[in-house]
Scaffold this active site. Structure first.
Site, PDB file in Angstrom:
ATOM      1  CG  ASP A  90      11.524   3.608  -6.346  1.00  0.00           C
ATOM      2  OD1 ASP A  90      12.260   3.492  -7.349  1.00  0.00           O
ATOM      3  OD2 ASP A  90      10.538   4.369  -6.311  1.00  0.00           O
ATOM      4  CB  SER A 132       7.039   6.900 -12.101  1.00  0.00           C
ATOM      5  OG  SER A 132       8.382   7.272 -12.285  1.00  0.00           O
ATOM      6  CG  HIS A 160      10.140   3.045 -10.047  1.00  0.00           C
ATOM      7  ND1 HIS A 160       9.859   4.108  -9.206  1.00  0.00           N
ATOM      8  CD2 HIS A 160       9.681   3.422 -11.273  1.00  0.00           C
ATOM      9  CE1 HIS A 160       9.275   5.074  -9.881  1.00  0.00           C
ATOM     10  NE2 HIS A 160       9.154   4.686 -11.140  1.00  0.00           N
TER      11      HIS A 160
END
Length: 422
Positions: A327, A232, A361
């Site tokens: 994602d 991330s 994600h």
């Protein structure tokens, strides 16, 4: 509880978090249909559950490696389905397991389909986050705050800097599991941990430079350089570390951005990259109350934002770019393609890529509960992370092996490097 029915966890009811367990049931009636359940409570006290219906064979046995779930949290043959399909009792909660000393305890049980689901058998699976002999050392060294994990034995071992969490606090899970697989791993906090400030307005590469120097001094470290693993927001930090700091041989970027995001980046007291920001008006609300933030990030290739792009062509080490195609937090696949093109444009081939269709994600070590939505540290609201549970779980299994192979291949170990350097 019926004593004739046996629920077995093989080869042992105690294993590492990232290891599969073989679930079998014996002593049922021929062709009997039962419900299998799994339940666990995370360190925040949130309960996660899953269930699936199975039909015993003619001998009254069920084998999750062989038999399909007929209905429930998943269908089909999924040996670890009861683990990855667990969902929180409360909406928008992510499974929290950050302290490596506290195992992930899962209660498996078998219940009758009729008669109120009477329990027939149960077993407890203790899933450890840290392997036998792995040392855990909290670090307060100068400005560094984190935890160092070191495998047992003399080494030499390759070294990895884990940037798991950009948010406040510290997560040890990925670092301790990597150390259990033969890496010296330092996981660091950036803010919100120990005596660190609760919030920050800028990021300084000097902090990570000190962390790398500390890691390379550890006496069991045999790699000449270190690896960096991210996820991330920490993905763009990993890119900057590899591009601006020496001694980084291998970088794993998972579902991040190709530009420096959210906070300006400094080095030696000077700003080196401005922050790529967000347009909150492009956040998409959903009926569940969670938002989709993927499209709110400004275009890093727009003329006014190009200064925030990380100059990855400066990096001497190797990259592993990992993008989940579903994602919903970042447009990770598009950012990966931008980085591929940038490196090729500069005549570089020091990278490999992997894409996972149907994955969301949060790609983490395998066999934890899949997370569809949870609170976002930057938006301060719940967001959808994307992904389809079965595909996401399969991606985590594949990626975990890929990460270890990548680091073992590209972190050159030399036994002469392991002399004491403290």
């Amino acid at each position: 509880m019926t004593s004739l029915v046996r629920l077995m966890l093989l080869p042992s009811a105690r294993c590492l978090f990232d290891e599969p367990v073989h679930v079998k049931v014996a002593g049922l009636r021929s062709r009997q249909v039962v419900t299998m359940r799994a339940r666990s409570t995370d360190e925040k006290g949130v309960t996660f559950r899953s269930s699936a219906s199975y039909r015993a064979d003619g001998s009254g046995e069920i084998d999750l490696q062989r038999d399909p779930s007929l209905s429930g949290s998943y269908v089909g043959v999924e040996p670890m389905g009861l683990l990855w399909s667990m969902r929180a009792d409360t909406l928008h909660k992510r499974f929290q397991k950050t302290n490596s000393l506290i195992p992930h305890v899962v209660k498996f049980s078998v219940h009758e389909e009729e008669g109120g689901g009477r329990m027939l058998a149960e077993a407890t699976n203790e899933r450890l986050l840290i392997g036998d002999g792995v040392s855990r050392l909290p670090i307060r060294e100068g400005i560094i705050r984190g935890v160092l994990f070191t495998p047992p034995g003399p080494g030499p071992f390759p070294a990895v800097l884990d940037l798991y969490t950009f948010g406040g606090g510290l997560s040890e899970k990925r670092a301790s599991l990597l150390a259990s697989r033969g890496f010296v791993v330092l996981t660091v906090a950036l803010y919100g941990h120990d005596d660190m400030p609760r919030n920050i307005t800028e990021v300084h590469l000097d902090y990570f430079e000190k962390a790398i120097e500390f890691l390379k001094k550890q006496h069991k470290v045999g790699s000449k350089g270190i690896g960096v693993i991210s996820l991330s927001k920490s993905g763009d930090l990993a890119l900057s570390i590899a591009s601006y700091l020496p001694g980084v041989e291998a970088t794993v970027w998972i579902n991040g951005c190709c530009a420096n995001t959210a906070l300006p980046l400094f080095y030696k007291k000077s700003q080196i990259l401005p922050a790529l920001m967000f347009d909150i008006s492009k956040v998409i609300p959903t009926e569940s109350g969670a938002e989709i933030s993927k499209y709110a990030v400004n275009d890093p290739q727009a003329e006014e934002n190009k200064g925030s792009l990380v100059p990855i062509e400066r990096a001497e080490g190797r990259f592993l770019f990992v993008a989940a195609e579903d994602d919903l937090n970042w447009d990770s696949k598009a950012y990966m393609e931008i980085m591929e093109e940038r490196l090729k444009h500069h005549g570089k081939d020091n990278f490999e890529t992997v894409c996972y269709p149907g994955a969301g994600h949060y790609l983490e070590p395998p066999y934890g509960p899949y997370c569809p939505s949870s609170y976002h540290g930057i938006t301060r609201k719940p967001v959808l992370w994307g992904g389809e549970p079965r595909s996401h779980a399969a991606a985590e299994v594949h990626l975990w092996k890929k990460i270890q192979e990548f680091f073992r291949t590209h972190l050159s170990c030399d036994a002469t490097q392991t002399k004491a350097r403290l």
